[in-house]
Design a protein around this motif. Structure first.
Motif: not given
Length: 388
Positions: A199-223
């Motif tokens: 399957l494809l993953i259509l990942s809406d990451e519009i709020y990626a910069e607005l994360v408060y308590d931990e580092l953000y991970t993108s689906f595209a960055a996973l192995d």
């Protein structure tokens, strides 16, 4: 002569209006209203970003750009994605500048779906997801998240919904309306479902910069996930550029080429002025983003504490700028709570069921408004709940 209703396509006739707009429209002519319903920063676009747009006009840059967007902007997007998301994309063949993130999702769905193809839509979610699947000829298969899991989707829930017609998973993390964010481990389990079922993953990451308590991970960055991920983002939320309508999409070259065809015919290109503004925002706007994020964190802490103290259980959102308190203790449905609150206290919240059936019993409150407004809003909401 009046048009016959039958002139409209059936799938358009059957589309329901946005549940968010209903409450905005209801405030027309009202004074003294405090809106916690708008998914829009109360900040003004940073001055240097606005100035870049003004300068582009003064310099006469008023013609079309390349269909995919200004080369310089795509190069800057590629740098930003590499630095922040740890993923590399070619600015020449794997990035399109779009009219907001909404257009990116729309053309992605139209590019990948054949009639009858299914998309797993994780709810509660932004109101446009399922309708956009329908408009693209697909079938939205709703995957309801559970409150006991803090509205985070599980791999098991997704796996149960997969059929031989499933083409993609559409997901937003941090989530609108709940503010929930998947951990890296949780994302890897979702990605495993996508890999196992091709399957494809259509990942809406519009709020990626607005994360408060931990580092953000993108689906595209996973192995081994980049080549099956369509990464959607934009400038609206982190740089307070909602009205500029500027977004972007990154993905595998084959898919991006297909999306570009649709973009060419439907849009031509994003606004030239907005693109120059976005270019400046990426080059020099990180300080502004940091300050906005700091302010949102303070507001989040205040509104979550206030809602919990007045007896409306509210988990701590890990990202975006929404809280999703439970209102079941009031004995009112989501719609009744929002309607009566507006009528009696002039505070706008959005019923949770506007974001899918799983949102019933909750309301969405945006804290993208000033602390003074939030404080007054919480005073009014407490008075409303106490009177109930």
């Amino acid at each position: 002569m009046e048009l016959k209703t039958s002139y409209l396509a059936k799938h358009v006739r059957n589309l329901q209006p946005s549940g968010i707009r209903k409450f905005f429209d209801a405030t027309a002519g009202m004074t003294g209203v405090i809106s916690l319903g708008v998914g829009e920063p109360d900040f003004v676009t940073p001055w240097n970003v606005r100035e870049a747009a003004i300068l582009s006009l003064e310099d006469g840059y008023t013609s079309y750009t390349a269909n995919a967007g200004l080369p310089a902007l795509r190069e800057e997007i590629a740098k930003y994605i590499e630095n922040y998301f740890c993923v590399t994309y070619s600015p020449d063949s794997e990035i399109i500048v779009t009219v907001g993130a909404s257009e990116a999702i729309d053309i992605a769905l139209r590019a990948i779906l054949d009639p009858g193809d299914e998309v797993l839509v994780v709810e509660p979610c932004f109101v446009s997801y399922a309708p956009l699947v329908t408009l693209a000829g697909g079938v939205a298969v709703i995957v309801q998240t559970k409150r006991e899991n803090e509205f985070k989707v599980t791999a098991e829930e997704l796996e149960e919904a997969v059929t031989d017609r499933t083409k993609a998973i559409l997901i937003c993390s941090p989530n609108n309306p709940t503010g929930a964010m998947l951990s890296k481990n949780e994302m890897e389990k979702v990605a495993a479902v996508a890999k196992d079922n091709d399957l494809l993953i259509l990942s809406d990451e519009i709020y990626a910069e607005l994360v408060y308590d931990e580092l953000y991970t993108s689906f595209a960055a996973l192995d081994d996930t980049r080549e099956r991920t369509i990464l959607v983002s934009g400038f609206s939320k982190d740089l307070a550029m909602t009205g500029w309508r500027l977004g972007f999409v990154c993905g595998p070259e084959e898919i991006i080429k297909g999306m570009l065809k649709i973009h060419q015919y439907a849009i031509m290109c994003a606004s030239t002025m907005a693109q120059y503004a976005g270019l400046e925002g990426l080059k020099s706007g990180r300080k502004d983003v940091k300050e906005m994020r700091k302010s949102y964190r303070q507001r989040r802490n205040f509104i979550v504490q206030s809602l919990n103290e007045m007896g409306l259980p509210c988990p701590n959102p890990e990202g975006a700028f929404y809280t999703f308190p439970c209102v079941e203790s009031t004995g009112l449905s989501s719609e009744e709570f929002a309607t009566k609150l507006l009528q009696t206290e002039k505070v706008v919240v959005v019923p949770g069921n506007a974001f899918g059936a799983g949102g019933e019993g909750f309301v969405r409150c945006s804290y993208a408004t000033s602390m003074a407004q939030l404080q007054e809003a919480m005073t009014r909401v407490k008075r409303f709940v106490d009177n109930l």
